[in-house]
Motif scaffolding. Structure first.
Motif, PDB file in Angstrom:
ATOM      1  N   LYS B   2       0.840  -1.196   0.000  1.00 51.10           N
ATOM      2  CA  LYS B   2       0.000   0.000   0.000  1.00 51.10           C
ATOM      3  C   LYS B   2       0.879   1.252   0.000  1.00 51.10           C
ATOM      4  N   ARG B   5       2.232   1.966  -3.387  1.00 50.72           N
ATOM      5  CA  ARG B   5       1.197   2.560  -4.210  1.00 50.72           C
ATOM      6  C   ARG B   5       1.080   4.062  -3.966  1.00 50.72           C
ATOM      7  N   ASP B   6       1.094   4.433  -2.699  1.00 51.69           N
ATOM      8  CA  ASP B   6       0.977   5.846  -2.358  1.00 51.69           C
ATOM      9  C   ASP B   6       2.178   6.624  -2.877  1.00 51.69           C
ATOM     10  N   VAL B 171      -5.286  10.475   1.441  1.00 50.52           N
ATOM     11  CA  VAL B 171      -4.442   9.348   1.847  1.00 50.52           C
ATOM     12  C   VAL B 171      -4.430   9.222   3.370  1.00 50.52           C
ATOM     13  N   GLU B 174      -7.703   7.603   4.419  1.00 51.10           N
ATOM     14  CA  GLU B 174      -7.680   6.159   4.174  1.00 51.10           C
ATOM     15  C   GLU B 174      -6.999   5.397   5.296  1.00 51.10           C
ATOM     16  N   ARG B 175      -5.949   6.004   5.867  1.00 58.44           N
ATOM     17  CA  ARG B 175      -5.166   5.301   6.886  1.00 58.44           C
ATOM     18  C   ARG B 175      -5.644   5.577   8.293  1.00 58.44           C
ATOM     19  N   THR B 254      -7.431   5.416  -4.507  1.00 59.97           N
ATOM     20  CA  THR B 254      -7.054   6.804  -4.755  1.00 59.97           C
ATOM     21  C   THR B 254      -6.114   6.912  -5.959  1.00 59.97           C
ATOM     22  N   VAL B 255      -5.151   5.990  -6.037  1.00 63.16           N
ATOM     23  CA  VAL B 255      -4.274   5.959  -7.211  1.00 63.16           C
ATOM     24  C   VAL B 255      -5.135   5.799  -8.453  1.00 63.16           C
TER      25      VAL B 255
END
Lengths: 249, 312
Positions: B2, B5-6, B171, B174-175, B254-255
């Motif tokens: 993950k 990806r970010d 982001v 999300e976390r 999000t990506v």
């Protein structure tokens, strides 16, 4: 035994249907109370009213001396009332561990993710799902889902735990395991209300039984008192059978 | 994975920021649109992808931001003040409105959220004194140096900066505990209630975060084009396109939303240039084809290639 919860004349109507009618009941601390009754008697509705899913149409619910009648479900969850669902409700895409962590995280204020996860692992260990921790919840069998449901409820550190038919759909070996778990939870000091159809389970685990029929409480007593009760036999088997049974006795 | 990806996401967007070094006015204009679309798609993903509520309110937030910021700019306020005001108005409005609208689920919520834009459009049309109504609103040219290219660079960098801010916040969501709670709500709202998630608050927050950056993008848009009118900024396509972009990229990612926005803009631009008469038709056809053959979006291509290579 000190009082943990008190229901005073709790009623609930759905349109023309009186689902609960003046239910008054005291639940003592540390008790394992059996809540039984025929299908449609209002057992699940009673749990829904207590946890705030449905608003009571009348009456009050007192928990630890505080009026909680108007609280919403997320609020009752945070003061120590947990439940399992009759139809299991996992978060299917989350891992088994995350399912339980979520319960620990959101129901206990001031708990961080790390601590919630650690506590969740303990609960999974306890219910015997530790090996499945990283699997998605959707991959579990029904018996495992029931145990996941239990782990989620326990992660909320409940004072009062409603177990809604945790044994439905399980085979006899699985029921035996579940009964052991329930005894251990009760041994740990959690007050349990057990909603159950399997009389074997109710009779062996519960210290007291109440019976709901058509939304009203018709009996309250020790297991042996309740099964001998005229009204209870009538509710389950019909008036005719009750008369013959009494006449024969 | 993950984290990778970010990083990829931020790398991609940072790379876009070098555009002014070798871009001309047209590429900068395209780049500004790319950032604006990405802001919309990433924002929509918060309410639609994370919380699972299909919102058609993006156009409402965009128009609200364009007018709230535009009116302030027309009265001579600084751009930063206009941005802050538009963002705060959208956030507050969405919190209040969300508590009511988000009681509806599925299609009902979609239709109700669609109505928000229509109501705001009519209000803007009627409040002639403030907004100029149907005649539109002129936003004076700020004192800008560097001519056309300088101005294009400024607006590009402003939109790009806003995209970075939006990405950082999303982001983080999300976390965070909020993102965790939203995932629970999306998968089973009544079970989320039962474990103590304050669903009303969380959903309203998601709705507000899906609006705040879109509204600020609206203000930047108004400052950029200098003239706005209701049918332009409350355009229903602004509600639909972000959803298509998010689906194109991969729902909930999000990506994916950023990728989807860029790819969508690319397709749109090529199609528009070559098929002026029927470009919306061709665009629609392409979107349908893409969704049919890539139902889980562009982010699933990598996964597909990996599983394709692995022995069956």
């Amino acid at each position: 035994m000190t009082e943990l919860m008190k229901l005073d004349a709790v009623s609930r109507r759905f349109g023309g249907l009186q689902a609960l009618q003046d239910v008054s009941l005291t639940i003592g601390r540390g008790e394992v109370l059996g809540l039984i009754g025929p299908n449609g008697a209002g057992k699940t509705t009673l749990v829904n009213v207590i946890t705030g899913v449905h608003r009571a149409s009348g009456g009050t619910v007192i928990f630890e001396g505080r009026d909680i009648t108007r609280l919403r479900p997320y609020q009752t969850a945070r003061i120590g009332i947990a439940r399992t669902f009759q139809v299991v409700q996992p978060f299917p895409e989350l891992s088994v561990l995350d399912n339980v962590s979520a319960a620990a995280l959101f129901s206990n204020t001031g708990v961080g993710v790390r601590e919630a996860t650690r506590f969740a692992r303990e609960q999974l260990q306890f219910v015997g799902l530790a090996a499945m921790a990283d699997k998605p919840a959707s991959s579990l069998t029904l018996a495992m889902r029931k145990r996941l449901e239990l782990a989620k409820a326990l992660a909320m550190k409940p004072k009062l735990l409603f177990l809604d038919e945790v044994n439905a759909g399980l085979n006899s070996a699985e029921v035996e395991q579940a009964m052991n778990l329930i005894r251990q939870i009760a041994g740990g000091g959690v007050t349990i209300v057990l909603i159950e159809h399997l009389m074997k389970v109710v009779m062996s685990v519960c210290s007291r039984i109440v019976v709901l029929h058509n939304g009203a409480l018709i009996a309250d007593g020790t297991p042996s008192e309740v099964v001998a009760d005229h009204h209870v036999v009538e509710a389950y088997l019909g008036k005719k059978y009750a008369q013959t049974a009494t006449a024969g006795a | 994975m993950k984290l990778g990806r970010d990083l990829l996401l931020f790398g991609l967007v940072l790379l876009l920021g070098t555009l002014p070094f070798f871009g001309e006015a047209y590429t900068l204009r395209l780049g500004t649109f790319a950032c604006m679309y990405a802001i919309m798609a990433v924002s929509w993903n918060v309410i639609g992808g994370l919380a699972g509520y299909p919102s058609f309110a993006t156009a409402a937030f965009f128009g609200l931001g364009a007018y709230a910021g535009g009116v302030l700019l027309a009265k001579g306020a600084a751009l930063l003040l206009a941005l802050a005001f538009a963002g705060a108005l959208a956030f507050g409005g969405a919190m209040l409105l969300g508590a009511v609208l988000l009681r509806l689920r599925g299609h009902y919520f979609a239709i109700a959220s669609l109505a928000v834009g229509e109501v705001l459009r009519e209000l803007t049309n009627t409040a002639t004194n403030l907004t100029g109504g149907g005649m539109g609103l002129n936003i004076p040219l700020g004192a800008m140096t560097g001519g056309i290219l300088g101005e294009a660079t400024f607006h590009f960098l402003a939109m790009w900066g806003l995209l970075l801010l939006a990405l950082a916040v999303v982001v983080w969501i999300e976390r965070s505990k909020l993102g965790f709670g939203l995932a629970c709500i999306r998968q089973n709202e009544s079970a989320a209630d039962m474990i103590g998630v304050n669903a009303t608050l969380y959903k309203s927050l998601a709705f507000a975060f899906s609006g705040v950056f879109v509204a600020m993008a609206g203000t930047l848009y108004a400052a950029w084009v200098h003239y706005i009118e209701p049918p332009d900024v409350y355009d229903i396509l602004f509600a639909v396109k972000p959803i298509v972009m998010a689906l194109l990229g991969g729902l909930g990612s999000t990506v994916g939303a950023v990728l989807g926005a860029f790819v969508f803009l690319g397709i749109e631009e090529v199609v528009w240039r070559n098929y002026l008469q029927v470009h919306t038709g061709v665009l629609g056809f392409l979107v349908v084809v893409l969704l049919l053959f890539l139902p889980h979006g562009l982010v699933s291509i990598g996964r597909r290639l990996r599983t394709g290579r692995a022995p069956a």
